[in-house]
Design a protein around this motif. Sequence first.
Motif, PDB file in Angstrom:
ATOM      1  N   VAL A 173       0.855  -1.182   0.000  1.00 21.59           N
ATOM      2  CA  VAL A 173       0.000   0.000   0.000  1.00 21.59           C
ATOM      3  C   VAL A 173       0.892   1.233   0.000  1.00 21.59           C
ATOM      4  CG1 VAL A 173      -1.748   1.274   1.307  1.00 21.59           C
ATOM      5  CG2 VAL A 173      -1.771  -1.228   1.310  1.00 21.59           C
TER       6      VAL A 173
ATOM      7  N   ARG B 195       1.650   5.102   0.655  1.00 20.89           N
ATOM      8  CA  ARG B 195       1.170   6.045   1.665  1.00 20.89           C
ATOM      9  C   ARG B 195       0.948   7.448   1.098  1.00 20.89           C
ATOM     10  NH1 ARG B 195      -0.458   2.989   5.789  1.00 20.89           N
ATOM     11  NH2 ARG B 195       1.213   1.799   6.761  1.00 20.89           N
TER      12      ARG B 195
ATOM     13  N   GLU C  62      -6.892   4.169   1.421  1.00 22.42           N
ATOM     14  CA  GLU C  62      -5.684   3.553   0.890  1.00 22.42           C
ATOM     15  C   GLU C  62      -6.079   2.222   0.251  1.00 22.42           C
ATOM     16  OE1 GLU C  62      -3.369   3.726   4.588  1.00 22.42           O
ATOM     17  OE2 GLU C  62      -2.122   5.213   3.606  1.00 22.42           O
TER      18      GLU C  62
ATOM     19  N   ASN D 263       4.369   8.688  -0.374  1.00 17.46           N
ATOM     20  CA  ASN D 263       5.326   8.759   0.732  1.00 17.46           C
ATOM     21  C   ASN D 263       5.696   7.348   1.167  1.00 17.46           C
ATOM     22  OD1 ASN D 263       6.845   9.411   2.949  1.00 17.46           O
ATOM     23  ND2 ASN D 263       5.169  10.357   4.098  1.00 17.46           N
ATOM     24  N   GLY D 264       6.373   6.629   0.261  1.00 15.49           N
ATOM     25  CA  GLY D 264       6.758   5.251   0.569  1.00 15.49           C
ATOM     26  C   GLY D 264       5.557   4.329   0.619  1.00 15.49           C
ATOM     27  N   SER D 265       5.802   3.133   1.083  1.00 17.55           N
ATOM     28  CA  SER D 265       4.718   2.147   1.124  1.00 17.55           C
ATOM     29  C   SER D 265       4.865   1.262   2.353  1.00 17.55           C
ATOM     30  CB  SER D 265       4.772   1.274  -0.137  1.00 17.55           C
ATOM     31  OG  SER D 265       5.878   0.395  -0.046  1.00 17.55           O
ATOM     32  N   THR D 266       3.950   0.333   2.488  1.00 17.07           N
ATOM     33  CA  THR D 266       4.055  -0.609   3.609  1.00 17.07           C
ATOM     34  C   THR D 266       5.301  -1.480   3.481  1.00 17.07           C
ATOM     35  OG1 THR D 266       2.585  -2.034   2.359  1.00 17.07           O
ATOM     36  CG2 THR D 266       1.601  -0.795   4.179  1.00 17.07           C
TER      37      THR D 266
ATOM     38  N   GLU E  47      10.449   2.681   2.306  1.00 21.70           N
ATOM     39  CA  GLU E  47      10.301   4.130   2.164  1.00 21.70           C
ATOM     40  C   GLU E  47      10.440   4.632   0.730  1.00 21.70           C
ATOM     41  OE1 GLU E  47      14.681   4.273   4.262  1.00 21.70           O
ATOM     42  OE2 GLU E  47      13.102   5.593   4.951  1.00 21.70           O
TER      43      GLU E  47
END
Lengths: 228, 519
Positions: free
Chosen positions: A143, A145, A182, A207-210, A213
């Motif tokens: 996901v 961000r 999301e 802004n990055g993901s799960t 970054e």
Amino acid sequence: MKTMQRRMIQAGMIVACAMVCVTMSRAQEKTALKVELPKPMFVGTPKNIKTENLERPLRPGQKRPAIMVPADVTIVSKGKDVTGSDSAPIIGDMELLTDGDKEGSDGSYTEFGPGQQWVQIDLGETCEIYAIAVWHYHAQARVYRDMVVQIGQDADFITDVEAVFNNDHDNSAGLGIGKDKEYIETNSGRVIDAKGKKGRYVRLYSNGSTAGEMNHYIEVEVFGKPAS
Amino acid sequence: MKGNSKTYLWVLFCVVTAIVGLVLRTQNLDVRPMHHDEANQAVRFGALLEDGHYEYDPHEHHGPILYYFTVPVARLMGQDSLAEVNEWTLRWLPAVLGAATGLLTMGLAGAIGWPAVAAASVFVAVSPCLVYYSGYFIQESFLVFFGMLTLVCGWRYMSSHAPGWLILAGAGLGFMHATKETWVLSVASWGLAWGAAWLLSGHRLKLPRRAWRSVALAFVIAAVVSIVLFSSLGMHWRGVVDSWATYFTYLERGSGTGTEHAKPWYYYLCIMVGNAPSRPLWWTELWILLGAVVGLIVALVSDRKRAEAFGIWFVLAYAISLATIYSVIRYKTPWCMMTSVHALCLAAGVGIGGLWSRFRPVWFRVLLTLFLATACGHLYAQSVRATSRYSTDIRNPYVYAHTTTDYLRMIQRIEDVAETTGLGSDIMVWSVTGAHNAWPLPWYLRAYNQKHLGYWNTVEGLPLQYRPDIWVVGPECSESLIPHLEEGYISEFYGLRPDVIMELYIRDDLWKKFLDTRR
């Protein structure tokens, strides 16, 4: 004989007018947007995530509601210039975002630096934008961000800026609290309804993901037509 | 003068190699989130640091060295409790030992020659596998270091017959035992290598008269070191028995039964060979493998003196046997490769050293140096990448079930909510995650009031009548817990590991206070 000719010309004009009218009405007539999808790269999604902030994944065979767009809408972003906050991507280059290749494999995506980053597509002229489709990375369930998508009239996004998607629920990006949810990346990407908003530039934040970054983009497609 | 210049050059080479190895290993030590295993061992270390309590567990967590040797580091840093300890304190010693292993490698110069140890020590300094896992708070770096110490001291005794070396070797052997159960694999491969070197070189090492006294003393020292540590400095004698009984557990685990870490024999080989160069990031340690193969070929065709050939065959056979043993064992995690990769670095050194000694024209040596520089440059670049930008990225082949950086956002969120709501370290956080997803949370919450924290593996037995400030919920428990949390909490989710997502529930009133600070 002359009367005959006059009538034929009149009839021809009527037919021509009728054809123009039909064509115009068809242009106004809305059809369901068709987006060509790449091959899926993974099966299944992370288990049992049901938080209200996350959109439920689709069941097999289930489709999202279609976005209705005018019939003469095309992809206006293909091959267009891309810029971004990270001008030197770690992997890939800016051109990959609008090259039409949506596959999730290595060589198809561009990797941008850590933290909040944005990319921006210059459509070359002001367009009526009906939909924006984005694929970040779909080789793994993750996901991204603080995804915010804006349409703007100037390259610096100072005036006439309109957000068409914002899932930053805690305003960590500083662009306002978003109400969109999301979602887990898949080969379906995300098609955002832009409702015919006018603008020359499309900017996408993340802004990055799960998974980490870094920020990734495989493809961005902007569906629209030159503004009348 | 000529001799002096050579010595200076050699010292300079050693210093530069050691610095490169140390810098690679210590940069970004505190950037990578704590791995499940690291966090678990860190909390065990905390008990030793705070209360002096340590008991060897024959089923998990390996030997006592890691914990006991980290205590002085923490004391030097002025840290007396787990709450004060940070990642740097924990990972510093394994990193330093990893770099020191490169220096120790020079000690085998008498066995395989100076060109070979020089090349081997450079490979050890820059190998991505050795660099990456030297920055982990785990036992592997200690095992490689003490293995090398034992080997070098043993060899020095064989060549000088000075009993001091054997005493040091004995201590090294004791430390190996007290480090990790897999020390037996290194010792077994030394035995095999000894036999192979004897057969292939025809050289028989001569021991001095009455050598048995020194050998016996070395074993006594090894036993004392091991007993002192396993008995928790005389406070837990059961640990000494368990240090041997543990092999029943590890024998079963090694066969691959009851573990999710069972993998095919070629798992380590695939990591070494790496992915196709067309991929955006080319990870490979093929250079080292190639050097080892060259070493084998050179050893086969060369006609060295028996004594020289013994050392070379010993190193090659050691590398081959150790890599084979680790490949055959079904239980595999990539950090277990470290001892094999180190042995392969030695073998690669033999390859480069063999070519250097055999072919003397200047143009060939220049080419060989360029090849070595290219290989080490590529390995160096990978090491930098592996320890910085890709330190938790799944495309990095050394990243194995690692905590994602997204997890740090969750920790940050807990901190921010605690701070903005005025609860501070008294915030009540309950974690219900399932056994596999419990860590590294206790590490990251170490500075909070521990009486306000709760950890459960399952929903059963949870006092659901209470409403803690924050819940951390794992995917296995989410289904049964959500009905209790649907009202009065807002939820977020954060990545723990690839494909494992945790849910964070924050009580509504706290969330509103927090959000007010973000508008």
